[in-house]
Design a protein around this motif. Structure first.
Motif, PDB file in Angstrom:
ATOM      1  N   ALA A   1       0.982  10.793  10.674  1.00 12.27           N
ATOM      2  CA  ALA A   1       1.900   9.716  11.069  1.00 12.27           C
ATOM      3  C   ALA A   1       1.414   8.361  10.570  1.00 12.27           C
ATOM      4  N   LYS A   2       0.113   8.266  10.246  1.00 11.49           N
ATOM      5  CA  LYS A   2      -0.431   7.000   9.746  1.00 11.49           C
ATOM      6  C   LYS A   2       0.298   6.555   8.479  1.00 11.49           C
ATOM      7  N   LEU A   3       0.570   7.522   7.607  1.00 13.10           N
ATOM      8  CA  LEU A   3       1.238   7.186   6.357  1.00 13.10           C
ATOM      9  C   LEU A   3       2.651   6.691   6.611  1.00 13.10           C
ATOM     10  N   LYS A   4       3.362   7.332   7.521  1.00 15.57           N
ATOM     11  CA  LYS A   4       4.720   6.896   7.853  1.00 15.57           C
ATOM     12  C   LYS A   4       4.700   5.513   8.492  1.00 15.57           C
ATOM     13  N   LEU A   5       3.707   5.280   9.356  1.00 18.56           N
ATOM     14  CA  LEU A   5       3.581   3.976   9.994  1.00 18.56           C
ATOM     15  C   LEU A   5       3.377   2.885   8.958  1.00 18.56           C
ATOM     16  N   ALA A   6       2.513   3.161   7.986  1.00 15.10           N
ATOM     17  CA  ALA A   6       2.254   2.177   6.931  1.00 15.10           C
ATOM     18  C   ALA A   6       3.524   1.891   6.146  1.00 15.10           C
ATOM     19  N   LYS A   7       4.309   2.944   5.892  1.00 11.14           N
ATOM     20  CA  LYS A   7       5.566   2.753   5.168  1.00 11.14           C
ATOM     21  C   LYS A   7       6.521   1.871   5.958  1.00 11.14           C
ATOM     22  N   ASP A   8       6.626   2.148   7.269  1.00 11.15           N
ATOM     23  CA  ASP A   8       7.534   1.364   8.109  1.00 11.15           C
ATOM     24  C   ASP A   8       7.111  -0.099   8.170  1.00 11.15           C
ATOM     25  N   GLU A   9       5.812  -0.350   8.318  1.00  9.85           N
ATOM     26  CA  GLU A   9       5.316  -1.716   8.386  1.00  9.85           C
ATOM     27  C   GLU A   9       5.571  -2.445   7.069  1.00  9.85           C
ATOM     28  N   LYS A  10       5.437  -1.712   5.959  1.00  5.02           N
ATOM     29  CA  LYS A  10       5.663  -2.309   4.647  1.00  5.02           C
ATOM     30  C   LYS A  10       7.104  -2.753   4.505  1.00  5.02           C
ATOM     31  N   ARG A  11       8.030  -1.913   4.995  1.00  4.79           N
ATOM     32  CA  ARG A  11       9.450  -2.242   4.894  1.00  4.79           C
ATOM     33  C   ARG A  11       9.798  -3.471   5.724  1.00  4.79           C
TER      34      ARG A  11
ATOM     35  N   GLU B   1       0.627   2.100   0.197  1.00  4.44           N
ATOM     36  CA  GLU B   1       0.670   2.489   1.609  1.00  4.44           C
ATOM     37  C   GLU B   1      -0.471   3.450   1.948  1.00  4.44           C
ATOM     38  N   PHE B   2      -0.746   4.377   1.033  1.00  5.71           N
ATOM     39  CA  PHE B   2      -1.807   5.355   1.256  1.00  5.71           C
ATOM     40  C   PHE B   2      -3.184   4.694   1.293  1.00  5.71           C
ATOM     41  N   LEU B   3      -3.366   3.627   0.520  1.00  2.00           N
ATOM     42  CA  LEU B   3      -4.665   2.947   0.467  1.00  2.00           C
ATOM     43  C   LEU B   3      -4.805   1.860   1.530  1.00  2.00           C
TER      44      LEU B   3
ATOM     45  N   ARG C   1      -7.149   9.563   4.778  1.00  2.00           N
ATOM     46  CA  ARG C   1      -7.991   9.721   3.580  1.00  2.00           C
ATOM     47  C   ARG C   1      -9.306  10.403   3.929  1.00  2.00           C
ATOM     48  N   ASP C   2      -9.859  10.058   5.080  1.00  2.00           N
ATOM     49  CA  ASP C   2     -11.171  10.580   5.463  1.00  2.00           C
ATOM     50  C   ASP C   2     -11.173  12.091   5.696  1.00  2.00           C
ATOM     51  N   VAL C   3     -10.030  12.651   6.143  1.00  2.00           N
ATOM     52  CA  VAL C   3     -10.024  14.076   6.492  1.00  2.00           C
ATOM     53  C   VAL C   3      -9.558  14.974   5.359  1.00  2.00           C
ATOM     54  N   LEU C   4      -9.184  14.396   4.225  1.00  2.00           N
ATOM     55  CA  LEU C   4      -8.695  15.223   3.125  1.00  2.00           C
ATOM     56  C   LEU C   4      -9.833  15.955   2.426  1.00  2.00           C
ATOM     57  N   ASP C   5      -9.627  17.251   2.197  1.00  2.00           N
ATOM     58  CA  ASP C   5     -10.572  18.057   1.417  1.00  2.00           C
ATOM     59  C   ASP C   5     -10.001  18.423   0.062  1.00  2.00           C
TER      60      ASP C   5
ATOM     61  N   GLU D   1      -6.253   5.451  -8.989  1.00  2.23           N
ATOM     62  CA  GLU D   1      -6.488   4.563  -7.845  1.00  2.23           C
ATOM     63  C   GLU D   1      -6.474   5.343  -6.533  1.00  2.23           C
ATOM     64  N   ILE D   2      -5.585   6.316  -6.440  1.00  6.41           N
ATOM     65  CA  ILE D   2      -5.532   7.161  -5.246  1.00  6.41           C
ATOM     66  C   ILE D   2      -6.824   7.957  -5.109  1.00  6.41           C
ATOM     67  N   ARG D   3      -7.305   8.496  -6.237  1.00  5.02           N
ATOM     68  CA  ARG D   3      -8.570   9.240  -6.217  1.00  5.02           C
ATOM     69  C   ARG D   3      -9.713   8.355  -5.720  1.00  5.02           C
ATOM     70  N   ASN D   4      -9.790   7.131  -6.223  1.00  2.00           N
ATOM     71  CA  ASN D   4     -10.854   6.229  -5.797  1.00  2.00           C
ATOM     72  C   ASN D   4     -10.775   5.952  -4.300  1.00  2.00           C
TER      73      ASN D   4
END
Length: 267
Positions: A254-264, A92-94, A102-106, A131-134
């Protein structure tokens, strides 16, 4: 000042909020929903500020957990279940929906409970973290940090040295959360090392304090002057609005939650 973002991820009881508290004293005051603390640590946003003698930054600590919803049944906390949940979280994160996040994480901190895992279990999870790091770094010149933090309720956990070797071999820094002071090489360890990593990070958005470094201040002023000459006021305003819209925290997380919901829905 535009905030910077770090993501803290882990399974239940892996120390996510304890780690957050090393960076922000009022963590539990900000999480006003007691049910949220008890039921799940998914989607928690903690606002903090980092200030040194050189700079200050606004910091958003994003805390997420797998599985997203805790189950009181013991079998739901099995290693196999947590590993499947981590893989699902990774997918979901990828996903494209989480590209802005992902783009805004420091910074990214992965938490491991040494009490609930064997070295083989941790090795399997580190492969997923690779894989998450990549996905976070991609092809860009990324100046953020990634750290693996081990927590334990025991006075001494025999896994620590093996986990440290494994983590280092995969190119990460390992932090034993329950250590304190300095090691035999006079390096900071434990909670203090987490603070040190954050304070020494090269943040995307930071405010340099005046009269600290003349050369840095001079470069900053020259950049601002040049930018003013090369762009019109309208263009600057448009650029600022674009940056702010991209960095709206609630929308990004919220992007991550959205991806989770779509996956379900697709299952």
């Amino acid at each position: 000042m535009i905030p910077n973002h770090i993501l803290i991820l882990g399974a239940p009881h892996s120390g996510k909020l304890r780690i957050s508290k090393t960076l922000c004293d009022d963590v539990y005051d900000q999480i006003v929903d007691d049910d949220k603390i008890q039921s799940s640590h998914s989607g928690i946003i903690i606002k903090s500020k980092v200030s040194t003698k050189y700079y200050s930054v606004n910091l958003n600590i994003l805390v997420d957990e797998y599985p997203e919803i805790r189950n009181e049944q013991e079998e739901e906390y099995s290693v196999e279940h947590k590993l499947r949940s981590l893989k699902k979280w990774k997918d979901e994160f990828l996903s494209d929906e989480c590209s802005e996040l992902r783009d805004v994480l420091d910074g990214f901190i992965y938490c491991i409970s040494l009490d609930d895992n064997t070295i083989n279990d941790i090795s399997d999870s580190i492969e997923i973290i690779n894989e998450i790091r990549n996905g976070i770094v991609g092809d860009r010149d990324w100046n953020g940090f990634i750290a693996i933090v081990g927590t334990s309720t025991k006075d001494k956990n025999d896994l620590n040295e093996d986990v440290e070797d494994l983590v280092i071999l995969n190119g990460y820094e390992y932090i034993d959360f329950d250590k304190s002071g300095r090691n035999e090489y006079h390096e900071t360890v434990g909670k203090d090392r987490i603070v040190e990593i954050v304070q020494s990070n090269e943040w995307t958005h930071m405010e340099t304090k005046e009269n600290v470094n003349y050369d840095n201040n001079k470069k900053k002023k020259m950049y601002e002057m040049t930018r003013g000459l090369l762009s019109s006021e309208g263009e600057e305003r448009e650029e600022e609005e674009e940056v702010n819209s991209k960095l709206d925290l609630d929308e990004i997380f919220a992007k991550l939650k959205l991806a989770k919901d779509e996956k379900r829905k697709s299952m």
